[in-house]
Design an enzyme around this catalytic site. Sequence first.
Site, PDB file in Angstrom:
ATOM      1  N   GLY A   1       0.818  -1.204   0.000  1.00 24.96           N
ATOM      2  CA  GLY A   1       0.000   0.000   0.000  1.00 24.96           C
ATOM      3  C   GLY A   1       0.848   1.249   0.000  1.00 24.96           C
ATOM      4  N   GLY A   2       0.576   2.143   0.941  1.00 28.63           N
ATOM      5  CA  GLY A   2       1.281   3.412   0.984  1.00 28.63           C
ATOM      6  C   GLY A   2       2.778   3.258   1.139  1.00 28.63           C
TER       7      GLY A   2
ATOM      8  N   ASN B   1      -2.341  -2.648  10.361  1.00 29.25           N
ATOM      9  CA  ASN B   1      -3.104  -3.068  11.527  1.00 29.25           C
ATOM     10  C   ASN B   1      -2.261  -3.895  12.496  1.00 29.25           C
ATOM     11  OD1 ASN B   1      -3.983  -6.186  11.187  1.00 29.25           O
ATOM     12  ND2 ASN B   1      -3.771  -5.201   9.199  1.00 29.25           N
TER      13      ASN B   1
ATOM     14  N   ALA C   1      -2.037  -8.035  12.268  1.00 26.80           N
ATOM     15  CA  ALA C   1      -1.127  -8.624  11.276  1.00 26.80           C
ATOM     16  C   ALA C   1       0.318  -8.419  11.703  1.00 26.80           C
ATOM     17  CB  ALA C   1      -1.368  -8.014   9.901  1.00 26.80           C
TER      18      ALA C   1
ATOM     19  N   CYS D   1      11.542  -7.458  20.489  1.00 27.20           N
ATOM     20  CA  CYS D   1      10.677  -7.887  19.402  1.00 27.20           C
ATOM     21  C   CYS D   1       9.567  -6.827  19.310  1.00 27.20           C
ATOM     22  CB  CYS D   1      10.076  -9.272  19.661  1.00 27.20           C
ATOM     23  SG  CYS D   1       8.643  -9.276  20.758  1.00 27.20           S
TER      24      CYS D   1
ATOM     25  N   CYS E   1       7.576  -6.521  22.585  1.00 32.32           N
ATOM     26  CA  CYS E   1       8.196  -6.320  23.893  1.00 32.32           C
ATOM     27  C   CYS E   1       7.569  -5.135  24.602  1.00 32.32           C
ATOM     28  CB  CYS E   1       9.705  -6.097  23.754  1.00 32.32           C
ATOM     29  SG  CYS E   1      10.637  -7.625  23.610  1.00 32.32           S
TER      30      CYS E   1
ATOM     31  N   CYS F   1     -23.396   1.649  27.954  1.00 30.72           N
ATOM     32  CA  CYS F   1     -24.319   2.708  28.395  1.00 30.72           C
ATOM     33  C   CYS F   1     -23.916   4.081  27.881  1.00 30.72           C
ATOM     34  CB  CYS F   1     -24.447   2.715  29.922  1.00 30.72           C
ATOM     35  SG  CYS F   1     -22.882   2.799  30.772  1.00 30.72           S
TER      36      CYS F   1
END
Lengths: 325, 641
Positions: B21-22, B113, B116, B153, B156, B168
Amino acid sequence: MDGEELTEQETALYDRQIRVWGADAQRRLSKSHILVCGMKGTVAEFCKNIVLAGVGSLTLVDDRVATDEALFSSNFLIPPDENVYRGKTLAELCCDSLKDFNPMVRVSVEKGDVSGFDGEFFNKYDVVVVSCCSLATKKSVNEKCRKLSKHIAFYTVDCRDSSGEIFVDLQDHIYSKKNLEETAECKLQYPSFEEAISVPWRALPRRVSKLYFAMRVIEKFEAEGCHPGDVSIADLPGVLKLKKELCEANSLNESHIPDTLLERLVTGTREFPPVCAVIGGILGQEVIKAISGKGDPLKNFFFFDAVDGKGIIEDISVSNPKSGS
Amino acid sequence: MASQNQLFSIKGAKVLMVGAGGIGCELLKTLALSGFQDIHIIDMDTIEVSNLNRQFLFRKSHVGQSKAKVARDAVLKFRPHISITPYHANVKDPDFNVDFFKQFNVVLNGLDNLDARRHVNRLCLAAEVPLVESGTTGFLGQVTVHVKGRTECYECQPKPAPKTYPVCTITSTPSKFVHCIVWAKDLLFTKLFGDKNQENDLNVRSTDATSSSEHVEDVFERRKDEDIEQYGRRIYDHVFGYNIEEALSNEETWKNRNRPKPIYSRDFLHDEIAQQNGNVDKDCAAGDPSSVSAMASLGMKNPQDIWCLKENSRIFMEAFKLFFMKREKEIGNLTFDKDDQLAVEFVTAAANIRATSFGIPLHSLFEAKGIAGNIVHAVATTNAIIAGLIVIEAIKVLQNDTNNYRMTYCLEHPTRKMLLMPVEPFEANKSCYVCSESPLTLEINTHRAKLRDFVEKIVKAKLGMYFPLIMYGAALLYEVGDDLDEAMVANYAANLEKVLSELPSPVTSGTTVTVEDLKQELTCNINIKHREEFDEEKEPDGMLLSGWTQASSVEKDDNKSNGNGGSTSNASQAVPVEAEDNVEMDVLSGKKRRLSEISGQDLSSVTDETKNHEKLEVVDDDDDLVMLDDDPGLNKRKRIQ
């Protein structure tokens, strides 16, 4: 600010960036005219960025005819097919590719040498970017732009080895800046290129980027001899000698300009694509800021070196505004 | 220029890119120009118009085609002799297993995201392949390097979960525009146009009116032969009028809050009927259902305008009618899609009317769409810069130049003169449950919480393990798989419904449960501690997982975060952006810093997963600052008369 709305097409295409800088800035971009000289890899990146951003028009200047270098070029706008590039200038080839990126932007070619254009010519543009040109040309184009009543934003950009330099001259620039809830008006005064590089080296803050000095040495070396961008490893002894002279003349300790750095910059004749992307991106952002009048534009030099990964802004200007050029 | 040494490593390298993508487009271009000759690229998406402002390898004619494939074709045009292998697939597919990852020298992420990213992180750890992570939003961006055994990682520093809103707040006491959007999108829109069988919290109950639930169901159904205009006004009156009155009757709720005002259609639409019917008829001739639009029908052109109550009401009614008259077949199956113009119009209008009721500032369609669609704002320049930085790190990785690995932050405002700021990576977190496999602790009521709750709220939602295997000692409590026999499947189904202390191998305080995800080759041990009570507001899940260095709480970040990105409006630098990865970076102090995670967020997958949960999960885009760096004039657009 005029009342012209963005078209539906523009709103759909530019949605994601309008969410960054707003519809008004997008409108200003669509009315802006950019002139670019010297179509190397970094400049190609810059052109891609501003065409995508949706400027009104982009005019390219580079009469150099494409050679086999195109096959390995860091300029992705040039198709590596001899049948396509043969006989065409770099500007022409880049123009054809750039048109594709955004049909709403008018991309064209201007033949000739940028040093030969006069003030009336530059008056057609809002932004002028020069690259791969001599020190004399940088200065003269900058001066011509400054003489006009219209405030033209002037930039130089050069990449050597794995580093790059951007210079910005927005003259007297007024822009808006959002601070928490309020929007304030800010004003900056930029020196010309000549004024900036005339600042005595010893007057500069101690921690100024070594790249600044190194670029000035090579720039001066090229001014006294070869074509801009043509310096090579064979010239190294001459460059080092010049560095020594300049440091002495400026009472600057030689350690400010390491020989190893100069050697790197002189040897690396081809641009490094990741650096082209970084510099072209930063320059793109700056031009968008200048046109839209929003966000702090950088003042007045930017340096990036892949070796240490830092992207640094240096303010090289005379602190006392009364000091002339 | 790359040195001879570097060029040699580059030429022989096999690189995996995740995302086209970008960042992906810029990255693929820069890798190709830099001399890389064997690149694999995974992306499950197809090209959309809104991509074209920055994903420059794509053209309008490519809309609908695979990003990975088109990107490959475009790059081959200027580097015809290199090898680019595209995969139009989800990186979470089982085909992309540890063996697949093992064939690469380095993995470069250009994802949008958290889910992934975590998945790729785990596979890279299992395959022992270095990972270069990155993210951008607006003018902000960053690149980080993760090498097993040498650096942290990706997990972490735990990334906080997306901000959730108690039910509510959405149904009764909204105080921000985003609450109104969630109401309009997940409740009203879904109730009217979506799956009717789904549980829906739309109706406010002032008392425990279980007896009236049947009656309530009827309210939203169109009555036999009911005129569409009438039906629409009935719904309008019910949700904006009656429901508000009902809520008002509960005095307790409003003790310390501003009381909302009920709004009825008769106040705003009395002379509109004839006019609107006329417009709708005119539209009958127009063919394409996807171009149906209430704004167009009513002659309202500017998505940046903020509509007044009357205009919002007209749009609401018009959109409502257009759905039933032009898109009847879809009703009952629709889910909100940010690219569905009519849906966006309906949700904007509904949210605005509700906002009016509660005294919350209104927003334009453009702004509302951004919030409802979790749209990430993006520009080409930041992606280009980040891509350049990714390649620089990738080359260091190939050369094993470990001392020079850097995390680089692309800032909007310079810090110590720097717009691009490199920082040395941190050492691995010794208590990271992902890369150092240290145990976690879970406080839970073992007599009340079922295994199902544990699986949904902890294993999947918190640990990100979607194909888990859960064991206590030698006993298999639960697993997911294709090769299970019927008896086992039945057994696991039964287990899910049991409370922990009543499982065949009882899970009580002091026991350790082991959760494995075979796909990610990850094992996690969880020590169970029984606790009777949990705070409903602070611990709504009734469970508390702990054991690694906590990220700063989301509340603290709210003071400095802007929701949608690096606006110039705040004093602090590198303002973290999307709520999901919203951890503040303390740049200047130099003390132990947590990562500022800036990423493009597509949280639709997360929202889908939580549809059936109590909480409505949404990115907390601070609605007042949806547009960055903004033109104060924007909110004062001329209104259409």
